[in-house]
Design an enzyme around this catalytic site. Structure first.
Site, PDB file in Angstrom:
ATOM      1  N   TYR A   1     -13.519 -12.198   7.680  1.00 55.24           N
ATOM      2  CA  TYR A   1     -14.605 -11.932   6.738  1.00 55.24           C
ATOM      3  C   TYR A   1     -15.011 -13.205   6.002  1.00 55.24           C
ATOM      4  CZ  TYR A   1     -14.175  -7.084   7.895  1.00 55.24           C
ATOM      5  OH  TYR A   1     -14.193  -5.911   8.587  1.00 55.24           O
TER       6      TYR A   1
ATOM      7  N   TYR B   1     -12.301   3.656   5.757  1.00 59.68           N
ATOM      8  CA  TYR B   1     -12.249   2.420   6.547  1.00 59.68           C
ATOM      9  C   TYR B   1     -11.219   2.611   7.655  1.00 59.68           C
ATOM     10  CZ  TYR B   1     -11.327  -2.294   8.079  1.00 59.68           C
ATOM     11  OH  TYR B   1     -11.154  -3.402   8.880  1.00 59.68           O
TER      12      TYR B   1
ATOM     13  N   ASP C   1      -5.296   8.551   9.920  1.00 56.06           N
ATOM     14  CA  ASP C   1      -5.151   7.102  10.037  1.00 56.06           C
ATOM     15  C   ASP C   1      -4.155   6.650   8.966  1.00 56.06           C
ATOM     16  OD1 ASP C   1      -5.342   4.379   9.873  1.00 56.06           O
ATOM     17  OD2 ASP C   1      -7.529   4.285   9.925  1.00 56.06           O
TER      18      ASP C   1
ATOM     19  N   LYS D   1       0.133  -1.984  10.925  1.00 51.90           N
ATOM     20  CA  LYS D   1       0.478  -2.821   9.767  1.00 51.90           C
ATOM     21  C   LYS D   1       1.988  -2.986   9.536  1.00 51.90           C
ATOM     22  CE  LYS D   1      -3.826  -2.365   7.132  1.00 51.90           C
ATOM     23  NZ  LYS D   1      -4.314  -3.734   7.007  1.00 51.90           N
TER      24      LYS D   1
HETATM   25  C1  LIG Z   1      -6.749   2.580   7.224  1.00 52.13           C
HETATM   26  C2  LIG Z   1      -6.914   1.432   8.193  1.00 52.13           C
HETATM   27  N1  LIG Z   1      -7.194   1.686   9.473  1.00 52.13           N
HETATM   28  C3  LIG Z   1      -7.338   0.708  10.369  1.00 52.13           C
HETATM   29  C4  LIG Z   1      -7.204  -0.626  10.013  1.00 52.13           C
HETATM   30  C5  LIG Z   1      -7.370  -1.702  11.032  1.00 52.13           C
HETATM   31  O1  LIG Z   1      -6.150  -2.296  11.326  1.00 52.13           O
HETATM   32  P1  LIG Z   1      -6.110  -3.763  11.997  1.00 52.13           P
HETATM   33  O2  LIG Z   1      -6.624  -4.709  10.955  1.00 52.13           O
HETATM   34  O3  LIG Z   1      -4.665  -3.963  12.327  1.00 52.13           O
HETATM   35  O4  LIG Z   1      -6.974  -3.713  13.206  1.00 52.13           O
HETATM   36  C6  LIG Z   1      -6.932  -0.934   8.674  1.00 52.13           C
HETATM   37  C7  LIG Z   1      -6.836  -2.330   8.239  1.00 52.13           C
HETATM   38  O5  LIG Z   1      -6.947  -2.683   7.096  1.00 52.13           O
HETATM   39  C8  LIG Z   1      -6.789   0.120   7.734  1.00 52.13           C
HETATM   40  O6  LIG Z   1      -6.521  -0.116   6.441  1.00 52.13           O
END
Ligand SMILES: Cc1ncc(COP(=O)(O)O)c(C=O)c1O
Length: 433
Positions: A25, A153, A254, A283
């Site tokens: 970003y 997100y 998620d 993560k």
């Molecule tokens: C809730 C959520 N889903 C998906 C992602 C995407 O993960 P990555 O950055 O490992 O592709 C993030 C990343 O911040 C996230 O917070």
């Protein structure tokens, strides 16, 4: 022996970085140089310039056990002496199997199948593909759209972007190029507040009218992270799960940010005692050591796809189930179980340390859940100005929009957490009084 002539000076490294290395970003023609990290240990990030910063970000939620952890290091070294990688098509290995065994012990009951993938965003793509293939296997091709909630997100890849908030989200500039999905209002009932029953009526109405075309409902359980650091009521999640069952729509949770203890439960779904049909993790899966993720699903999803046509799930990345990643993830989960981190005590200290900020005019809200502390300002903050002050206080944060927030590693000592909270208070008081 290292040839000193080949070692670039910090100045040259930073100049080359600014000129040629693109950061997340960020502009390729950045105004400022990045900070050069020499090493990281425990909760501390050591800069080449000599500063030592307490990491308030856990490198974007992931470094739960701190940096340079001896057990995680050992897992990597040991695995690398056996094999760093081997293809997963037709071959398997102990780290992948043992990790799946450990994962299935700790995820919400009913999840039975583990699909390894490369990153959080890819785990979301995989989850969406799984949902589509599940319906396709039953000749319900028309169930090919997704519904989500505003302020969500889910990552940066193509279909993950399509389920992020299309207006206020980071990907709004791609809005008219992405698949069109459906967005319900972001939940209004706060985590610790009263549950506003009426907000679920809109969800029911939508599912009742549209379920024929909806493959799955995708959301971040309990915490909407990058879309606003909002903590919503467990009843909302419980009701969504109930309505998804009622209207024959899959639920994708998620848990990429929330998983592995961050909200005070191993997985945020536990706050609502639900099991989603499909769940994404990433993560903190490897304790922040490397990019790795997984998409898990129930037996029903896996069996339906495997009895369909095609009978195979159409996904298989080159580095699927990378043994190094599996070995370090396995070690990370064992540590998480062994260490029994006291997230409640982190939560209490964050609450005590940050709550006074609510009395400031510039502050709209202070909220804490598990090991997440959020200060929502009334106006947008200037990230580089805040970061400069943070560095003066010996702390590392990366605010965005109106949010100054922290989610420290779980190993943080009481003293370091006090330093972190005091630092945040000092920065906000200095800049926004
Ligand atoms: C809730 C959520 N889903 C998906 C992602 C995407 O993960 P990555 O950055 O490992 O592709 C993030 C990343 O911040 C996230 O917070």
């Amino acid at each position: 022996m290292q040839d000193s002539k080949l070692v670039m000076s910090s100045k040259s490294i930073l100049a080359f970085d600014k000129e040629h290395v693109w950061h997340p970003y960020a502009s390729a023609i950045p105004e400022n140089e990045c900070l050069l990290v020499e090493k990281a240990d425990g909760v501390h990030i050591y800069l080449e310039s000599g500063e030592n910063l307490i990491d308030g970000m856990s490198s974007w939620w992931s470094v739960i056990h701190g940096y340079n952890h001896p057990e995680l290091n050992e897992a990597l070294v040991e695995q690398s002496s056996k094999m760093a990688h081997v293809m997963f098509g037709g071959l398997t290995h102990r780290p992948a199997v043992e990790l799946a065994q450990e994962l299935l012990k700790i995820v919400p009951q009913g999840l039975k199948q583990v699909f390894y993938c490369d990153s959080g965003s890819v785990a979301v793509e995989v989850a969406m593909k799984m949902a589509l293939q599940y319906w396709q296997s039953q000749n319900k091709e028309q169930k090919n759209q997704f519904v989500s909630i505003k302020k969500g997100y889910h990552g940066d890849t193509w279909h993950a972007m399509s389920v992020c908030d299309p207006i206020t989200g980071m990907h709004h500039i791609f809005n008219n190029k992405l698949s069109v999905q459906h967005f319900l209002p972001s939940p209004i009932s706060k985590f610790n507040g009263d549950f506003v029953e009426s907000e679920i009526e809109e969800v029911e109405l939508f599912l009742k009218e549209n379920n024929k075309h909806i493959a799955a409902f995708i959301l971040e359980p309990i915490v909407q992270g990058a879309g606003g650091m909002l903590f919503y009521h467990p009843n909302y999640l419980k009701q969504v799960k109930h309505l998804c069952e009622k209207y024959n729509v899959l639920l994708i949770a998620d848990e990429i940010a929330t998983g592995f203890g961050r909200t005070g439960k191993m997985f945020a779904c536990e706050h609502a005692s639900i099991t989603p049909d499909i769940m994404c993790i990433g993560k903190a899966l490897t304790g922040g050591y490397m990019s790795f993720a997984a998409t898990l699903c129930t037996e029903n999803i896996a069996a339906t796809i495997s009895n369909g046509n095609p009978s195979v799930f159409m996904h298989g990345p080159t580095f699927m189930a990378n043994p190094l990643a599996c070995a370090v993830a396995l070690s990370s989960i064992k540590l998480l179980i062994k260490n029994k981190y006291n997230i409640q005590s982190i939560e209490q200290q964050l609450r005590q340390g940050l709550s006074a900020l609510i009395n400031m005019n510039a502050v709209a809200d202070v909220r804490v859940l598990g090991a997440i502390g959020v200060i929502e300002m009334k106006n947008n903050v200037d990230m580089s100005v805040v970061q400069k002050e943070c560095i003066n206080q010996g702390i590392w944060l990366r605010p965005f929009g109106k949010l100054i927030y922290t989610m420290p590693p779980f190993i943080i000592s009481k003293n370091d957490l006090k330093h972190l909270c005091n630092g945040i208070c000092q920065v906000i008081t200095k800049l926004y009084s």
